[in-house]
Design a protein around this motif. Structure first.
Motif, PDB file in Angstrom:
ATOM      1  N   MET A   1       0.818  -1.206   0.000  1.00 23.25           N
ATOM      2  CA  MET A   1       0.000   0.000   0.000  1.00 23.25           C
ATOM      3  C   MET A   1       0.855   1.259   0.000  1.00 23.25           C
ATOM      4  O   MET A   1       0.513   2.258   0.578  1.00 23.25           O
ATOM      5  CB  MET A   1      -0.937   0.020   1.195  1.00 23.25           C
ATOM      6  N   ALA A   2       2.001   1.190  -0.655  1.00 19.14           N
ATOM      7  CA  ALA A   2       2.861   2.360  -0.774  1.00 19.14           C
ATOM      8  C   ALA A   2       2.973   2.754  -2.246  1.00 19.14           C
ATOM      9  O   ALA A   2       2.488   2.045  -3.141  1.00 19.14           O
ATOM     10  CB  ALA A   2       4.229   2.093  -0.165  1.00 19.14           C
ATOM     11  N   ILE A   3       3.631   3.887  -2.476  1.00 20.64           N
ATOM     12  CA  ILE A   3       3.755   4.458  -3.810  1.00 20.64           C
ATOM     13  C   ILE A   3       5.212   4.856  -3.994  1.00 20.64           C
ATOM     14  O   ILE A   3       5.827   5.409  -3.077  1.00 20.64           O
ATOM     15  CB  ILE A   3       2.862   5.704  -3.946  1.00 20.64           C
ATOM     16  N   LEU A   4       5.758   4.611  -5.185  1.00 23.84           N
ATOM     17  CA  LEU A   4       7.118   5.029  -5.497  1.00 23.84           C
ATOM     18  C   LEU A   4       7.100   5.962  -6.686  1.00 23.84           C
ATOM     19  O   LEU A   4       6.546   5.625  -7.738  1.00 23.84           O
ATOM     20  CB  LEU A   4       7.992   3.797  -5.806  1.00 23.84           C
ATOM     21  N   THR A   5       7.701   7.146  -6.528  1.00 27.00           N
ATOM     22  CA  THR A   5       7.930   8.023  -7.678  1.00 27.00           C
ATOM     23  C   THR A   5       9.427   8.082  -7.923  1.00 27.00           C
ATOM     24  O   THR A   5      10.211   8.211  -6.984  1.00 27.00           O
ATOM     25  CB  THR A   5       7.379   9.447  -7.463  1.00 27.00           C
ATOM     26  N   ILE A   6       9.794   7.983  -9.184  1.00 29.41           N
ATOM     27  CA  ILE A   6      11.209   8.023  -9.557  1.00 29.41           C
ATOM     28  C   ILE A   6      11.449   9.193 -10.498  1.00 29.41           C
ATOM     29  O   ILE A   6      10.898   9.242 -11.606  1.00 29.41           O
ATOM     30  CB  ILE A   6      11.662   6.713 -10.225  1.00 29.41           C
ATOM     31  N   SER A   7      12.273  10.125 -10.056  1.00 25.13           N
ATOM     32  CA  SER A   7      12.797  11.183 -10.907  1.00 25.13           C
ATOM     33  C   SER A   7      14.214  10.768 -11.265  1.00 25.13           C
ATOM     34  O   SER A   7      14.937  10.226 -10.419  1.00 25.13           O
ATOM     35  CB  SER A   7      12.782  12.516 -10.154  1.00 25.13           C
ATOM     36  N   ALA A  84      -3.733   6.842  -6.039  1.00 24.43           N
ATOM     37  CA  ALA A  84      -4.832   6.561  -5.113  1.00 24.43           C
ATOM     38  C   ALA A  84      -5.195   5.078  -5.100  1.00 24.43           C
ATOM     39  O   ALA A  84      -5.728   4.577  -4.108  1.00 24.43           O
ATOM     40  CB  ALA A  84      -6.057   7.403  -5.484  1.00 24.43           C
ATOM     41  N   ALA A  85      -4.884   4.379  -6.177  1.00 24.95           N
ATOM     42  CA  ALA A  85      -5.156   2.941  -6.227  1.00 24.95           C
ATOM     43  C   ALA A  85      -4.101   2.131  -5.471  1.00 24.95           C
ATOM     44  O   ALA A  85      -4.274   0.927  -5.275  1.00 24.95           O
ATOM     45  CB  ALA A  85      -5.222   2.471  -7.679  1.00 24.95           C
ATOM     46  N   ASP A  86      -3.009   2.801  -5.056  1.00 30.95           N
ATOM     47  CA  ASP A  86      -1.949   2.173  -4.255  1.00 30.95           C
ATOM     48  C   ASP A  86      -1.079   1.218  -5.081  1.00 30.95           C
ATOM     49  O   ASP A  86      -1.411   0.833  -6.197  1.00 30.95           O
ATOM     50  CB  ASP A  86      -2.512   1.404  -3.060  1.00 30.95           C
ATOM     51  N   ARG A  87       0.060   0.852  -4.464  1.00 32.66           N
ATOM     52  CA  ARG A  87       0.964  -0.151  -5.008  1.00 32.66           C
ATOM     53  C   ARG A  87       1.330   0.158  -6.460  1.00 32.66           C
ATOM     54  O   ARG A  87       1.008  -0.600  -7.385  1.00 32.66           O
ATOM     55  CB  ARG A  87       0.363  -1.550  -4.879  1.00 32.66           C
ATOM     56  N   VAL A  88       2.032   1.279  -6.654  1.00 32.53           N
ATOM     57  CA  VAL A  88       2.355   1.719  -7.996  1.00 32.53           C
ATOM     58  C   VAL A  88       3.737   2.357  -8.015  1.00 32.53           C
ATOM     59  O   VAL A  88       4.161   2.984  -7.043  1.00 32.53           O
ATOM     60  CB  VAL A  88       1.288   2.718  -8.519  1.00 32.53           C
ATOM     61  N   VAL A  89       4.432   2.170  -9.128  1.00 36.78           N
ATOM     62  CA  VAL A  89       5.693   2.860  -9.404  1.00 36.78           C
ATOM     63  C   VAL A  89       5.425   3.842 -10.533  1.00 36.78           C
ATOM     64  O   VAL A  89       4.962   3.443 -11.610  1.00 36.78           O
ATOM     65  CB  VAL A  89       6.797   1.869  -9.827  1.00 36.78           C
ATOM     66  N   ILE A  90       5.710   5.114 -10.293  1.00 41.01           N
ATOM     67  CA  ILE A  90       5.442   6.177 -11.258  1.00 41.01           C
ATOM     68  C   ILE A  90       6.779   6.774 -11.699  1.00 41.01           C
ATOM     69  O   ILE A  90       7.559   7.253 -10.878  1.00 41.01           O
ATOM     70  CB  ILE A  90       4.541   7.264 -10.652  1.00 41.01           C
ATOM     71  N   VAL A 102       1.708  13.310   0.472  1.00 44.33           N
ATOM     72  CA  VAL A 102       1.261  11.938   0.716  1.00 44.33           C
ATOM     73  C   VAL A 102       2.352  11.179   1.478  1.00 44.33           C
ATOM     74  O   VAL A 102       3.413  10.881   0.915  1.00 44.33           O
ATOM     75  CB  VAL A 102       0.934  11.230  -0.609  1.00 44.33           C
ATOM     76  N   PRO A 103       2.127  10.837   2.743  1.00 49.10           N
ATOM     77  CA  PRO A 103       3.200  10.240   3.561  1.00 49.10           C
ATOM     78  C   PRO A 103       3.637   8.862   3.097  1.00 49.10           C
ATOM     79  O   PRO A 103       4.784   8.465   3.326  1.00 49.10           O
ATOM     80  CB  PRO A 103       2.597  10.195   4.962  1.00 49.10           C
ATOM     81  N   HIS A 104       2.744   8.096   2.459  1.00 45.61           N
ATOM     82  CA  HIS A 104       3.132   6.756   2.020  1.00 45.61           C
ATOM     83  C   HIS A 104       3.677   6.739   0.591  1.00 45.61           C
ATOM     84  O   HIS A 104       3.811   5.674  -0.017  1.00 45.61           O
ATOM     85  CB  HIS A 104       1.980   5.761   2.170  1.00 45.61           C
ATOM     86  N   ALA A 105       4.007   7.921   0.065  1.00 43.47           N
ATOM     87  CA  ALA A 105       4.684   8.017  -1.224  1.00 43.47           C
ATOM     88  C   ALA A 105       6.177   8.201  -0.978  1.00 43.47           C
ATOM     89  O   ALA A 105       6.594   9.136  -0.283  1.00 43.47           O
ATOM     90  CB  ALA A 105       4.127   9.177  -2.033  1.00 43.47           C
ATOM     91  N   LEU A 106       6.973   7.326  -1.537  1.00 43.00           N
ATOM     92  CA  LEU A 106       8.428   7.415  -1.445  1.00 43.00           C
ATOM     93  C   LEU A 106       8.921   8.110  -2.705  1.00 43.00           C
ATOM     94  O   LEU A 106       8.794   7.588  -3.812  1.00 43.00           O
ATOM     95  CB  LEU A 106       9.033   6.011  -1.335  1.00 43.00           C
ATOM     96  N   ARG A 107       9.482   9.283  -2.526  1.00 46.06           N
ATOM     97  CA  ARG A 107       9.907  10.104  -3.658  1.00 46.06           C
ATOM     98  C   ARG A 107      11.432  10.005  -3.803  1.00 46.06           C
ATOM     99  O   ARG A 107      12.169  10.438  -2.934  1.00 46.06           O
ATOM    100  CB  ARG A 107       9.460  11.552  -3.453  1.00 46.06           C
ATOM    101  N   VAL A 108      11.851   9.435  -4.922  1.00 45.83           N
ATOM    102  CA  VAL A 108      13.258   9.093  -5.113  1.00 45.83           C
ATOM    103  C   VAL A 108      13.798   9.782  -6.365  1.00 45.83           C
ATOM    104  O   VAL A 108      13.101   9.895  -7.383  1.00 45.83           O
ATOM    105  CB  VAL A 108      13.414   7.562  -5.262  1.00 45.83           C
ATOM    106  N   ARG A 109      15.045  10.237  -6.261  1.00 44.07           N
ATOM    107  CA  ARG A 109      15.759  10.768  -7.427  1.00 44.07           C
ATOM    108  C   ARG A 109      16.981   9.902  -7.675  1.00 44.07           C
ATOM    109  O   ARG A 109      17.737   9.599  -6.739  1.00 44.07           O
ATOM    110  CB  ARG A 109      16.175  12.216  -7.185  1.00 44.07           C
ATOM    111  N   LEU A 183       9.917   0.835   0.730  1.00 42.78           N
ATOM    112  CA  LEU A 183       8.488   0.795   0.435  1.00 42.78           C
ATOM    113  C   LEU A 183       7.739  -0.075   1.438  1.00 42.78           C
ATOM    114  O   LEU A 183       6.631   0.271   1.874  1.00 42.78           O
ATOM    115  CB  LEU A 183       8.258   0.282  -0.989  1.00 42.78           C
ATOM    116  N   GLU A 184       8.330  -1.203   1.805  1.00 44.96           N
ATOM    117  CA  GLU A 184       7.670  -2.069   2.789  1.00 44.96           C
ATOM    118  C   GLU A 184       7.528  -1.355   4.124  1.00 44.96           C
ATOM    119  O   GLU A 184       6.502  -1.474   4.806  1.00 44.96           O
ATOM    120  CB  GLU A 184       8.451  -3.370   2.924  1.00 44.96           C
TER     121      GLU A 184
END
Length: 267
Positions: A1-7, A84-90, A102-109, A183-184
């Motif tokens: 139920m987490a989210i990953l964004t990759i820049s 919002a659907a959760d469990r996604v890599v963007i 969004v606290p459960h979004a892990l924002r990574v560069r 993410l876990e």
């Protein structure tokens, strides 16, 4: 139920690493091809625009163009709906900005030394060193300018990210392992309140996209923000008919849910 964004810097492995994380955890993987297909489904116009201007520095004319603003609004709505659907890599496209609340979004560069990126691009794109250098500089400059023009942020500023990882110092496998662990751990932050707020953000983005893509109304100053859980629609309109249409579109998107309007008529 987490989210990953990759820049990612061009050639630093963002897409490959994101795909591996998604495969390991059973997450959705959302990159430009996925978003292009989604925009194609909304009409040939939007898929065409996406392919022309994706992560490209917009001209002054484009920033004020109805079609460009509609494209950006739809892109934001899609990203937030996936989140919002959760469990996604963007991958890319300003996800780290859109999900900053969004606290459960892990924002990574992801970054890497130029020499490492050159090796990757020379092999992957079958280019000379000189051509690869030009391509890396062009893509990175375009991405930075797109984010500055659209969101007013410095793409390279560490303050926007939870993690900045150097794939010249870490192997892809090491990065994947680290991101999976992060993410876990972040799943505990996906509280009902956090998820409800993300759903509200997605709803506000859908409403903005609905209004921004309707050619019957032209509101260059259109904004849809949240106050608590209430969408607030603001902007300068030209006629009472435009206001009526905006209110009808709001009901269409949010139903009976309260919406506040701060629409001002141009004098």
């Amino acid at each position: 139920m987490a989210i990953l964004t990759i820049s990612r810097e061009y050639g630093s492995g963002g897409r490959d690493i994101g795909r591996r994380v998604a495969s390991r955890l059973g997450y959705e993987f959302v990159d430009k091809e996925r978003l292009f297909r989604d925009l194609d489904a909304k009409g040939a116009r939007w898929g065409r625009v996406a392919r022309e201007v994706d992560e490209v520095c917009p001209t002054l004319w484009e920033r004020h163009d109805w079609q460009y603003r509609g494209y950006v609004a739809q892109l934001e709505a899609l990203i937030l709906e996936y989140a919002a659907a959760d469990r996604v890599v963007i991958i890319g496209r300003g996800g780290f900005v859109l999900l900053k609340e969004v606290p459960h979004a892990l924002r990574v560069r992801l970054i890497a030394p130029l020499e490492v990126r050159l090796e990757t691009i020379i092999v992957r794109e079958s280019l000379s060193r000189e051509a690869a250098e030009r391509l890396i500089a062009q893509v990175d400059n375009e991405r930075a300018c797109y984010l500055k023009a659209t969101y007013g942020v410095d793409w390279a500023a560490d303050e926007h990210y939870d993690l900045v990882l150097n794939t010249g110092h870490l192997s892809y496998d090491e990065v994947v392992d680290l991101l999976v662990r992060e993410l876990e751990a972040r799943e505990a932050l996906a509280t009902p309140e956090a998820k409800a707020h993300l759903a509200d953000l997605a709803l506000a983005a859908r409403l903005k996209a609905r209004i921004a893509t309707d050619p019957r109304v032209l509101i260059p100053t259109l904004e849809v923000r949240l106050e608590g859980s209430t969408p607030v629609v603001s902007g300068i309109i030209h006629t009472p008919r435009e206001e009526q249409l905006v209110r009808e579109m709001a009901r269409e998107v949010v139903g009976a849910r309260p919406v506040r309007f701060e629409l001002h008529h141009r004098l």
